[in-house]
Design a protein around this motif. Sequence first.
Motif, PDB file in Angstrom:
ATOM      1  N   VAL A 127      51.212  22.776 -44.994  1.00  0.00           N
ATOM      2  CA  VAL A 127      51.158  21.923 -43.806  1.00  0.00           C
ATOM      3  C   VAL A 127      50.167  20.804 -44.078  1.00  0.00           C
ATOM      4  O   VAL A 127      48.957  21.034 -44.119  1.00  0.00           O
ATOM      5  CB  VAL A 127      50.725  22.732 -42.556  1.00  0.00           C
TER       6      VAL A 127
ATOM      7  N   ASP B 175      60.940  18.063 -43.758  1.00  0.00           N
ATOM      8  CA  ASP B 175      59.969  19.095 -43.399  1.00  0.00           C
ATOM      9  C   ASP B 175      59.197  19.559 -44.632  1.00  0.00           C
ATOM     10  O   ASP B 175      59.429  19.094 -45.762  1.00  0.00           O
ATOM     11  CB  ASP B 175      60.655  20.267 -42.690  1.00  0.00           C
ATOM     12  N   ALA B 176      58.290  20.518 -44.390  1.00  0.00           N
ATOM     13  CA  ALA B 176      57.421  20.990 -45.460  1.00  0.00           C
ATOM     14  C   ALA B 176      58.165  21.779 -46.512  1.00  0.00           C
ATOM     15  O   ALA B 176      57.663  21.986 -47.621  1.00  0.00           O
ATOM     16  CB  ALA B 176      56.298  21.840 -44.862  1.00  0.00           C
TER      17      ALA B 176
ATOM     18  N   ARG C 270      47.523  28.546 -47.760  1.00  0.00           N
ATOM     19  CA  ARG C 270      48.537  28.443 -46.709  1.00  0.00           C
ATOM     20  C   ARG C 270      48.304  29.545 -45.679  1.00  0.00           C
ATOM     21  O   ARG C 270      48.249  30.725 -46.032  1.00  0.00           O
ATOM     22  CB  ARG C 270      49.928  28.585 -47.315  1.00  0.00           C
TER      23      ARG C 270
ATOM     24  N   THR D 117      53.192  17.462 -49.897  1.00  0.00           N
ATOM     25  CA  THR D 117      53.184  18.670 -49.066  1.00  0.00           C
ATOM     26  C   THR D 117      52.640  19.885 -49.785  1.00  0.00           C
ATOM     27  O   THR D 117      52.538  20.970 -49.198  1.00  0.00           O
ATOM     28  CB  THR D 117      54.614  18.996 -48.595  1.00  0.00           C
TER      29      THR D 117
ATOM     30  N   THR E 282      53.256  18.942 -37.366  1.00  0.00           N
ATOM     31  CA  THR E 282      54.272  19.983 -37.497  1.00  0.00           C
ATOM     32  C   THR E 282      54.570  20.318 -38.954  1.00  0.00           C
ATOM     33  O   THR E 282      55.342  21.230 -39.251  1.00  0.00           O
ATOM     34  CB  THR E 282      55.566  19.524 -36.815  1.00  0.00           C
ATOM     35  N   GLY E 283      54.001  19.545 -39.864  1.00  0.00           N
ATOM     36  CA  GLY E 283      54.283  19.746 -41.280  1.00  0.00           C
ATOM     37  C   GLY E 283      55.367  18.820 -41.791  1.00  0.00           C
ATOM     38  O   GLY E 283      55.650  18.798 -43.000  1.00  0.00           O
ATOM     39  N   GLU E 284      55.995  18.096 -40.880  1.00  0.00           N
ATOM     40  CA  GLU E 284      57.034  17.167 -41.314  1.00  0.00           C
ATOM     41  C   GLU E 284      56.401  15.857 -41.790  1.00  0.00           C
ATOM     42  O   GLU E 284      55.296  15.489 -41.383  1.00  0.00           O
ATOM     43  CB  GLU E 284      58.002  16.880 -40.171  1.00  0.00           C
TER      44      GLU E 284
ATOM     45  N   CYS F 187      52.354  11.744 -42.036  1.00  0.00           N
ATOM     46  CA  CYS F 187      52.349  13.207 -41.936  1.00  0.00           C
ATOM     47  C   CYS F 187      52.120  13.646 -40.494  1.00  0.00           C
ATOM     48  O   CYS F 187      51.171  13.188 -39.833  1.00  0.00           O
ATOM     49  CB  CYS F 187      51.266  13.778 -42.834  1.00  0.00           C
TER      50      CYS F 187
END
Length: 550
Positions: free
Chosen positions: A72, A17-18, A65, A58, A99-101, A96
């Motif tokens: 994200v 994740d982020a 942000r 990221t 969801t930011g993952e 990417c």
Amino acid sequence: MKRSALRLAPYPVLVVDAHGVVRFCNDAASALLPRAQPGAEVTRALPEWLATAHQNLTSVPAGSRPGGGPAVPAPSVSSALRGEIGERSFEAHPTCEVTGEVVWWLVDDTDHLLARRALRMERERTAFLGDASNALLSSLNLARCTATTAKLAAGHLADAALVIEPPAGRGLAMVSCTRDGEPVRRRADVEPDLVPGLSEALQGFPPVSSRWIDPAAAPAWIVPEGFGTVGSIVVTPLPGHGVPAGALVLLRRAGRAPFTENEEVFARLFAARAGAALSAARLYAEQSSITETLMRELLPPVLHDVSGVEFAGAYRPAAESERVGGDFYDVHPAPADAKGQESLVILGDVCGKGLEAAVLTGKIRNTLHALLPMADDHQRMLSLLNGALLNSHHTRFATLVLASAVRHAGSVRLRLTSAGHPAPLIVRGDGHVEEARTHGTLVGALPEATAVTVEVSLAPGETCVLFTDGITEAKGGPLGGDQFGEERLHSALSQCAGMPAAAVVEHVQMLASQWVRDGRHDDMAVVAITAPRNNHLSAVGGRGPGRFTA
């Protein structure tokens, strides 16, 4: 992206994740990265190169942000990056998500990387072998070729190299070179058996593996000065054209990886090219030596004064690239202890040009040399020479002029005989030029060779000039197509009254060269026989006629 699909992927797959926390890893990823379990931080679970790549992917500039939340990344597929995990090389491909993952796909490209490295190395080696071949074949000088071999081997194959020449006499001749040094030639009074495989390599046998050679047992004479401790040694033959061209010894310092089998194979490939070049250079050197030895017998001699008679001669071949041809001359002096005997002068012209004509020239000169005991009878000499040429395999003929000269009371007496050759010219003291009345048939063409001999006397300062038709038939002049001709030759010689023999020859040669300039011409030869001017010494006490000295 559904986790079920990722779990069945054939490659290691990670979802991070982020915030840099592992959220998912499939079985392949777990096996590859045991610490990359869900909930683990990437800085602890992943290799540094992969963790840094994720953080860079990221991160966004401060204040961008939304609501101060985590970064994200925009949905995209970024370019792959490469790094090592354990002893394997992997490509990491990020995907990417909105969801930011980030989904990391790891592809093992070790085999591809090794293949690319091998291909690159093969290309580099091929390029080196090509450059080495060009450098080695750029010169047929044996010493230069040997030095180039040692320098190339030291610079690309090892830390130092020795090129050992085939044994000749006592000891071994060699050229050694270090990686950053210059080739050094030396000779060592040693036996090749002291180095395992060297004696066999010098005989052309296949090389032994470097693993069988103990570097600690290497004799001091194969180690260049200041080299240090030897770590590994390769000895390989330098194959030549049918016979060995020597041996190549490669040295690597202690502390470096020893020679691999692949490096030894490459060294043999280089040695094959070097050996061929060395063999060609050695063969050229041997042939040049033989040619030079034979050429010395074919070149016209340097003439000088003999028994009070001045002799001078000059020869110019038809082609500037040739040293010999069909024109020749010789002077055979009378024995030093034989007063009143004649010296024999021979000038001739063989049909043809170049080396083939020079071969027959050599045969005629040797035959006439053997007939010197008959030099008092020109007709007999020409008849015997004619028979010898008719019985040989040569189909060429020749023209000759013989001149027997002897000093007598200040003057020079000559007997002149022409065998199909332009008659000699006499330059008198007043500049008058007359033609000697001798004539005859050429030799080597008719069953019988006949000739008429005439006697001529040269007063002090007078000269007899023998020449070949290459001078009178030389084409040149203002229009480039006119012959030099007999009239111009007579005119040139009329200016030589009282000159020494060398000056007469130089004058004729200079005028003929200026006439033809850079144009084509036949072989040209000229010989001058001069009666030197005398100094009169009064008799002691003023009595008697006195005497003349040269």
